[in-house]
Write a protein that holds these residues in place. Structure first.
Motif, PDB file in Angstrom:
ATOM      1  N   LEU A  50       0.835  -1.199   0.000  1.00  0.00           N
ATOM      2  CA  LEU A  50       0.000   0.000   0.000  1.00  0.00           C
ATOM      3  C   LEU A  50       0.873   1.253   0.000  1.00  0.00           C
ATOM      4  O   LEU A  50       0.633   2.191  -0.769  1.00  0.00           O
ATOM      5  CB  LEU A  50      -0.916   0.007   1.222  1.00  0.00           C
ATOM      6  N   LEU A  51       1.872   1.281   0.877  1.00  0.00           N
ATOM      7  CA  LEU A  51       2.749   2.442   0.936  1.00  0.00           C
ATOM      8  C   LEU A  51       3.426   2.679  -0.413  1.00  0.00           C
ATOM      9  O   LEU A  51       3.520   3.821  -0.885  1.00  0.00           O
ATOM     10  CB  LEU A  51       3.794   2.255   2.038  1.00  0.00           C
ATOM     11  N   SER A  52       3.890   1.616  -1.046  1.00  0.00           N
ATOM     12  CA  SER A  52       4.559   1.762  -2.347  1.00  0.00           C
ATOM     13  C   SER A  52       3.601   2.313  -3.399  1.00  0.00           C
ATOM     14  O   SER A  52       3.994   3.155  -4.223  1.00  0.00           O
ATOM     15  CB  SER A  52       5.121   0.413  -2.805  1.00  0.00           C
ATOM     16  N   ARG A  53       2.351   1.863  -3.370  1.00  0.00           N
ATOM     17  CA  ARG A  53       1.379   2.365  -4.340  1.00  0.00           C
ATOM     18  C   ARG A  53       1.134   3.863  -4.150  1.00  0.00           C
ATOM     19  O   ARG A  53       1.072   4.615  -5.126  1.00  0.00           O
ATOM     20  CB  ARG A  53       0.055   1.611  -4.219  1.00  0.00           C
ATOM     21  N   VAL A  54       0.997   4.284  -2.891  1.00  0.00           N
ATOM     22  CA  VAL A  54       0.767   5.705  -2.625  1.00  0.00           C
ATOM     23  C   VAL A  54       1.981   6.520  -3.039  1.00  0.00           C
ATOM     24  O   VAL A  54       1.867   7.596  -3.634  1.00  0.00           O
ATOM     25  CB  VAL A  54       0.437   5.935  -1.130  1.00  0.00           C
ATOM     26  N   CYS A  55       3.179   6.006  -2.741  1.00  0.00           N
ATOM     27  CA  CYS A  55       4.402   6.708  -3.123  1.00  0.00           C
ATOM     28  C   CYS A  55       4.515   6.829  -4.635  1.00  0.00           C
ATOM     29  O   CYS A  55       4.829   7.902  -5.178  1.00  0.00           O
ATOM     30  CB  CYS A  55       5.623   5.995  -2.562  1.00  0.00           C
ATOM     31  N   GLU A  56       4.262   5.729  -5.331  1.00  0.00           N
ATOM     32  CA  GLU A  56       4.402   5.738  -6.786  1.00  0.00           C
ATOM     33  C   GLU A  56       3.347   6.617  -7.440  1.00  0.00           C
ATOM     34  O   GLU A  56       3.598   7.231  -8.483  1.00  0.00           O
ATOM     35  CB  GLU A  56       4.321   4.314  -7.337  1.00  0.00           C
TER      36      GLU A  56
END
Length: 357
Positions: A50-56
């Protein structure tokens, strides 16, 4: 080349305040956490995904969240500890998310593995980031704000609070008077451009002694400008006043850079993404630990880093008087209007999105 007075002063103040404020995170940290009415993502891989998706999703320089989430990090985080595991671990802990407990745990492990810890500490942070497992610790953002309010704004002069042992000036009869905290020597040094060592050190010491009181005093008298106030009712902010400061402080104190730039106390409600640079490829966490599931998450981390035999060294620290903030959050948040709640969520929107709250 000698540093300018402003840069030298800022660095000295940062060091002094870091030492004097670090103990504030001691309060309100427990391993067993009330998870009633709080939903958290249970699977560790789902959290990091989830964090990676928000960052990307904000990786484009044109995205409005790009400056917040993708500015190059200047370090691993505002407050970090190292764990000498195999592989080693770097833990970024925002204020009011149990940094005292993690600090004690790190020091306990350092005594058992001094060579490992010495090697880690000798490395520069970028080199270390390449070999460690990176961890960030979070809790429900709204609950954290309630905790910060209870510790600092609810009753600054509460004689039973341990912070009174550190800062006593403003809560004396003399200190309660309007304007008694006075102007900061930091402001005077910056204004005059005085580069003398004596002036700089005097300003640092003045800020160490009176900075937090001066900060609270300026906010109080902005919201309560009347003279002749009763001493037993002063410096007791309501929760809506605290939220007003969080949401509107930048505008209301636009003419007071001292309040706007004061970092010693305000770290306790700084957004997680400001405290821990979670979107950088250098510092993006491999583990996201939630306070609501701390025991389980900690067991997973220690198992993966061959430290599980030391689980019992992680301290159970005490909670604030009156109960843990997790059981009181709803009563405080219910004091806010729908507009105030919306504004507060907006300020901490990224924390909710990044960590699934």
């Amino acid at each position: 080349m000698i540093l300018s007075s402003v840069r030298r002063l800022s660095y000295a103040i940062f060091i002094m305040l870091s030492l004097s404020y670090s103990y504030l995170s001691y309060v309100d940290t427990v391993i067993h956490h009330n998870t009633q009415n709080i939903t958290v993502i249970q699977n560790m891989s789902d959290r990091t995904a989830l964090l990676s998706r928000v960052c990307e999703s904000s990786s484009s320089p044109l995205h409005p969240d790009h400056p917040s989430l993708h500015s190059p990090p200047s370090g691993p985080g505002v407050e970090t500890v190292l764990l000498p595991g195999s592989p080693p671990v770097s833990v970024c802990i925002p204020h009011k998310v149990g940094s005292h407990a993690w600090g004690e745990f790190s020091r306990s492990l350092a005594k058992l593995y001094p060579d490992r810890m010495e090697k880690l500490q000798s490395m520069d942070w970028r080199s270390r980031a390449a070999i460690v497992k990176k961890v960030v610790v979070v809790r429900n953002p709204m609950e954290r704000l309630v905790s910060a309010y209870r510790m600092i704004f609810m009753d600054w002069c509460d004689p039973n609070k341990f912070i009174r042992k550190k800062w006593t000036h403003i809560c004396s009869e003399k200190g309660l008077a309007y304007g008694a905290a006075g102007n900061s020597l930091v402001e005077k040094v910056k204004g005059k451009g005085d580069e003398s060592v004596v002036s700089v050190l005097s300003a640092v010491y003045d800020e160490y002694l009176y900075g937090p009181d001066r900060y609270i005093s300026r906010i109080w008298y902005k919201y309560h400008p009347g003279l002749g106030q009763k001493s037993d009712s002063m410096f007791k902010f309501s929760f809506p006043e605290f939220v007003r400061f969080l949401v509107n402080g930048t505008e209301e104190f636009a003419d007071d850079p001292y309040v706007l730039t004061h970092q010693g106390v305000s770290y306790h409600w700084a957004p997680y993404w400001q405290e821990c640079p979670v979107c950088s490829s250098i510092t993006r966490p491999d583990y996201i630990i939630h306070m609501e599931t701390l025991s389980k998450d900690l067991a997973t981390l220690l198992e993966d880093t061959q430290l599980s035999q030391h689980m019992d060294l992680f301290p159970h620290t005490h909670s604030q008087a009156g109960g843990h903030s997790s059981s009181l959050s709803s009563s405080f948040l219910s004091q806010l209007s729908d507009q105030q709640l919306s504004q507060l969520y907006g300020k901490y929107r990224l924390d909710h999105q990044l960590f699934g709250y």
